[in-house]
Motif scaffolding. Structure first.
Motif, PDB file in Angstrom:
ATOM      1  N   GLY A  86       9.387  85.810 -54.986  1.00 11.93           N
ATOM      2  CA  GLY A  86       8.255  85.982 -54.087  1.00 11.93           C
ATOM      3  C   GLY A  86       7.830  84.715 -53.373  1.00 11.93           C
ATOM      4  N   ALA A  87       8.481  83.593 -53.684  1.00 10.64           N
ATOM      5  CA  ALA A  87       8.140  82.334 -53.028  1.00 10.64           C
ATOM      6  C   ALA A  87       8.705  82.296 -51.615  1.00 10.64           C
ATOM      7  CB  ALA A  87       8.680  81.163 -53.850  1.00 10.64           C
ATOM      8  N   LEU A  88       8.091  81.495 -50.756  1.00  7.61           N
ATOM      9  CA  LEU A  88       8.559  81.379 -49.380  1.00  7.61           C
ATOM     10  C   LEU A  88       9.975  80.815 -49.328  1.00  7.61           C
ATOM     11  CD1 LEU A  88       5.458  80.116 -47.378  1.00  7.61           C
ATOM     12  CD2 LEU A  88       6.268  82.448 -47.745  1.00  7.61           C
ATOM     13  N   LYS A  89      10.730  81.324 -48.391  1.00  2.67           N
ATOM     14  CA  LYS A  89      12.137  80.955 -48.256  1.00  2.67           C
ATOM     15  C   LYS A  89      12.393  80.250 -46.922  1.00  2.67           C
ATOM     16  CE  LYS A  89      13.344  83.293 -52.042  1.00  2.67           C
ATOM     17  NZ  LYS A  89      12.054  83.886 -52.398  1.00  2.67           N
ATOM     18  N   GLU A  90      13.629  79.801 -46.759  1.00  6.98           N
ATOM     19  CA  GLU A  90      14.031  79.181 -45.499  1.00  6.98           C
ATOM     20  C   GLU A  90      13.817  80.154 -44.342  1.00  6.98           C
ATOM     21  OE1 GLU A  90      18.053  77.905 -45.955  1.00  6.98           O
ATOM     22  OE2 GLU A  90      17.627  76.808 -47.796  1.00  6.98           O
ATOM     23  N   GLY A  91      13.309  79.621 -43.240  1.00  2.00           N
ATOM     24  CA  GLY A  91      13.053  80.429 -42.060  1.00  2.00           C
ATOM     25  C   GLY A  91      11.614  80.878 -41.939  1.00  2.00           C
ATOM     26  N   ALA A  92      10.865  80.830 -43.056  1.00  5.37           N
ATOM     27  CA  ALA A  92       9.456  81.203 -43.022  1.00  5.37           C
ATOM     28  C   ALA A  92       8.637  80.065 -42.412  1.00  5.37           C
ATOM     29  CB  ALA A  92       8.950  81.514 -44.429  1.00  5.37           C
ATOM     30  N   THR A  93       7.464  80.417 -41.919  1.00  2.34           N
ATOM     31  CA  THR A  93       6.543  79.408 -41.408  1.00  2.34           C
ATOM     32  C   THR A  93       5.679  78.904 -42.557  1.00  2.34           C
ATOM     33  OG1 THR A  93       6.453  80.401 -39.202  1.00  2.34           O
ATOM     34  CG2 THR A  93       4.641  78.947 -39.814  1.00  2.34           C
ATOM     35  N   ALA A  94       5.602  77.591 -42.715  1.00  2.00           N
ATOM     36  CA  ALA A  94       4.824  77.011 -43.803  1.00  2.00           C
ATOM     37  C   ALA A  94       3.332  77.253 -43.573  1.00  2.00           C
ATOM     38  CB  ALA A  94       5.090  75.517 -43.899  1.00  2.00           C
ATOM     39  N   PRO A  95       2.612  77.754 -44.569  1.00  2.00           N
ATOM     40  CA  PRO A  95       1.172  77.977 -44.422  1.00  2.00           C
ATOM     41  C   PRO A  95       0.437  76.656 -44.251  1.00  2.00           C
ATOM     42  CG  PRO A  95       2.042  79.111 -46.355  1.00  2.00           C
ATOM     43  CD  PRO A  95       3.105  78.175 -45.887  1.00  2.00           C
ATOM     44  N   PRO A  96      -0.591  76.621 -43.414  1.00  2.00           N
ATOM     45  CA  PRO A  96      -1.346  75.383 -43.230  1.00  2.00           C
ATOM     46  C   PRO A  96      -2.179  75.069 -44.465  1.00  2.00           C
ATOM     47  CG  PRO A  96      -2.440  77.183 -42.098  1.00  2.00           C
ATOM     48  CD  PRO A  96      -1.123  77.726 -42.592  1.00  2.00           C
ATOM     49  N   PHE A  97      -2.474  73.798 -44.665  1.00  2.00           N
ATOM     50  CA  PHE A  97      -3.395  73.416 -45.736  1.00  2.00           C
ATOM     51  C   PHE A  97      -4.119  72.130 -45.360  1.00  2.00           C
ATOM     52  CE2 PHE A  97       0.739  71.625 -47.304  1.00  2.00           C
ATOM     53  CZ  PHE A  97       0.417  70.273 -47.257  1.00  2.00           C
ATOM     54  N   ALA A  98      -5.254  71.934 -45.994  1.00  2.00           N
ATOM     55  CA  ALA A  98      -6.036  70.703 -45.860  1.00  2.00           C
ATOM     56  C   ALA A  98      -6.481  70.330 -47.269  1.00  2.00           C
ATOM     57  CB  ALA A  98      -7.236  70.921 -44.941  1.00  2.00           C
ATOM     58  N   LEU A  99      -5.907  69.266 -47.819  1.00  2.00           N
ATOM     59  CA  LEU A  99      -6.140  68.905 -49.212  1.00  2.00           C
ATOM     60  C   LEU A  99      -6.507  67.423 -49.321  1.00  2.00           C
ATOM     61  CD1 LEU A  99      -3.036  70.675 -50.822  1.00  2.00           C
ATOM     62  CD2 LEU A  99      -5.390  71.521 -50.801  1.00  2.00           C
ATOM     63  N   PRO A 100      -7.339  67.079 -50.313  1.00  5.67           N
ATOM     64  CA  PRO A 100      -7.676  65.669 -50.497  1.00  5.67           C
ATOM     65  C   PRO A 100      -6.552  64.899 -51.167  1.00  5.67           C
ATOM     66  CG  PRO A 100      -8.741  66.997 -52.180  1.00  5.67           C
ATOM     67  CD  PRO A 100      -8.084  67.962 -51.230  1.00  5.67           C
ATOM     68  N   GLY A 121       6.854  73.524 -38.081  1.00  9.26           N
ATOM     69  CA  GLY A 121       6.275  74.270 -39.187  1.00  9.26           C
ATOM     70  C   GLY A 121       7.212  75.257 -39.838  1.00  9.26           C
ATOM     71  N   VAL A 122       8.493  75.223 -39.471  1.00  5.28           N
ATOM     72  CA  VAL A 122       9.476  76.154 -40.035  1.00  5.28           C
ATOM     73  C   VAL A 122      10.122  75.518 -41.267  1.00  5.28           C
ATOM     74  CG1 VAL A 122      11.610  77.435 -39.625  1.00  5.28           C
ATOM     75  CG2 VAL A 122       9.925  77.180 -37.787  1.00  5.28           C
ATOM     76  N   ILE A 123      10.192  76.284 -42.337  1.00  8.22           N
ATOM     77  CA  ILE A 123      10.851  75.812 -43.556  1.00  8.22           C
ATOM     78  C   ILE A 123      12.351  75.831 -43.333  1.00  8.22           C
ATOM     79  CG2 ILE A 123      11.283  76.305 -45.996  1.00  8.22           C
ATOM     80  CD1 ILE A 123       8.472  77.594 -46.084  1.00  8.22           C
ATOM     81  N   ARG A 124      12.948  74.658 -43.388  1.00 10.25           N
ATOM     82  CA  ARG A 124      14.390  74.549 -43.129  1.00 10.25           C
ATOM     83  C   ARG A 124      15.201  74.474 -44.411  1.00 10.25           C
ATOM     84  NH1 ARG A 124      15.129  72.962 -37.726  1.00 10.25           N
ATOM     85  NH2 ARG A 124      17.345  73.210 -38.159  1.00 10.25           N
ATOM     86  N   HIS A 125      14.554  74.111 -45.511  1.00 12.05           N
ATOM     87  CA  HIS A 125      15.225  74.106 -46.815  1.00 12.05           C
ATOM     88  C   HIS A 125      14.167  74.399 -47.874  1.00 12.05           C
ATOM     89  CE1 HIS A 125      18.593  73.043 -49.502  1.00 12.05           C
ATOM     90  NE2 HIS A 125      17.644  72.650 -50.330  1.00 12.05           N
ATOM     91  N   ALA A 126      14.506  75.267 -48.818  1.00 18.77           N
ATOM     92  CA  ALA A 126      13.552  75.642 -49.868  1.00 18.77           C
ATOM     93  C   ALA A 126      14.235  75.631 -51.223  1.00 18.77           C
ATOM     94  CB  ALA A 126      12.978  77.036 -49.597  1.00 18.77           C
ATOM     95  N   PHE A 127      13.615  74.941 -52.169  1.00 18.98           N
ATOM     96  CA  PHE A 127      14.106  74.947 -53.549  1.00 18.98           C
ATOM     97  C   PHE A 127      12.944  75.333 -54.454  1.00 18.98           C
ATOM     98  CE2 PHE A 127      14.604  73.178 -57.744  1.00 18.98           C
ATOM     99  CZ  PHE A 127      15.916  73.452 -58.063  1.00 18.98           C
TER     100      PHE A 127
END
Length: 215
Positions: free
Chosen positions: A41-55, A187-193
């Motif tokens: 269920g994790a995001l894979k290659e080709g998906a758009t990475a969700p935005p985040f704002a973290l400290p 913002g496109v995931i090009r590699h996912a592990f």
């Protein structure tokens, strides 16, 4: 030495010191998590990475959008500074940071730990990249990485001095599966592990290879 070999050596050292019953319980947990299919269920290659704002470790807010404006991002999700395999991975990534930078990339590490814990990790290992605090696993959840630590492991972790409610600021016992994403500046995931077995990590050499050709 390759990261996988360092991890294998660390695992053997841990096994030699551990009570057999504890060892069996700890060994069974990642097997069950893998068999659950949660990593599917994790995001894979080709998906758009969700935005985040973290400290980050000193409280400054870092956004994925802002970083991508400067170039590709290597995004690493780790369990916490208490995890020996995570520490090996962070150290290995730090070693290739100059090469990541030379390829136009930026390295960001994210854990569910509070900012003061993230600061401790950054200072302990003299890390020269962004270490972000993802309290309540908001970013990790968007990437499909979150699971709850099995109840059988909670007293074992506590016995090791791993106080997850204190480190993470909540009592959910939720953690991210370790994951590394290489994201292009669009913002496109090009590699996912992603691996539900927390002892398996992406080799730094593969991170560098994934950055080749990205603008």
């Amino acid at each position: 030495m390759r990261l996988c070999d360092q991890i294998a050596e660390k695992k053997e050292q841990a096994r030699a010191k551990m009570d057999p019953e504890v060892l069996r319980t700890m060994a069974a947990a990642p097997v069950e998590l893998v068999q659950s299919g949660i990593a599917d269920g994790a995001l894979k290659e080709g998906a758009t990475a969700p935005p985040f704002a973290l400290p980050n470790a000193i409280g400054e807010v870092v956004t994925l959008e802002g970083r991508l404006a400067k170039g590709p991002v290597v995004l690493n999700f780790y369990r916490g500074g208490w995890c020996p395999y995570c520490n090996l991975e962070l150290a290995a990534l730090h070693e290739v940071l100059p090469e990541i930078t030379a390829k136009g990339g930026q390295l960001i590490a994210v854990s569910p730990e509070l900012s003061d814990q993230s600061l401790s990790v950054a200072e302990k290992f003299a890390l020269e990249f962004q270490v972000l605090s993802d309290v309540s696993n908001q970013a990790a959840r968007a990437f499909g990485l979150v699971f709850a630590l099995p109840e059988a492991l909670r007293p074992i972790y506590a016995g090791f001095g791993i106080d997850l409610p204190k480190f993470n600021g909540d009592d959910s016992f939720e953690l991210p599966m370790p994951a590394t994403y290489v994201i292009d500046r669009h913002g496109v995931i090009r590699h996912a592990f992603v691996d539900a077995d927390h002892t398996k990590r992406l080799e730094p050499a593969d991170v560098l290879a994934a950055l080749d050709g990205l603008d």
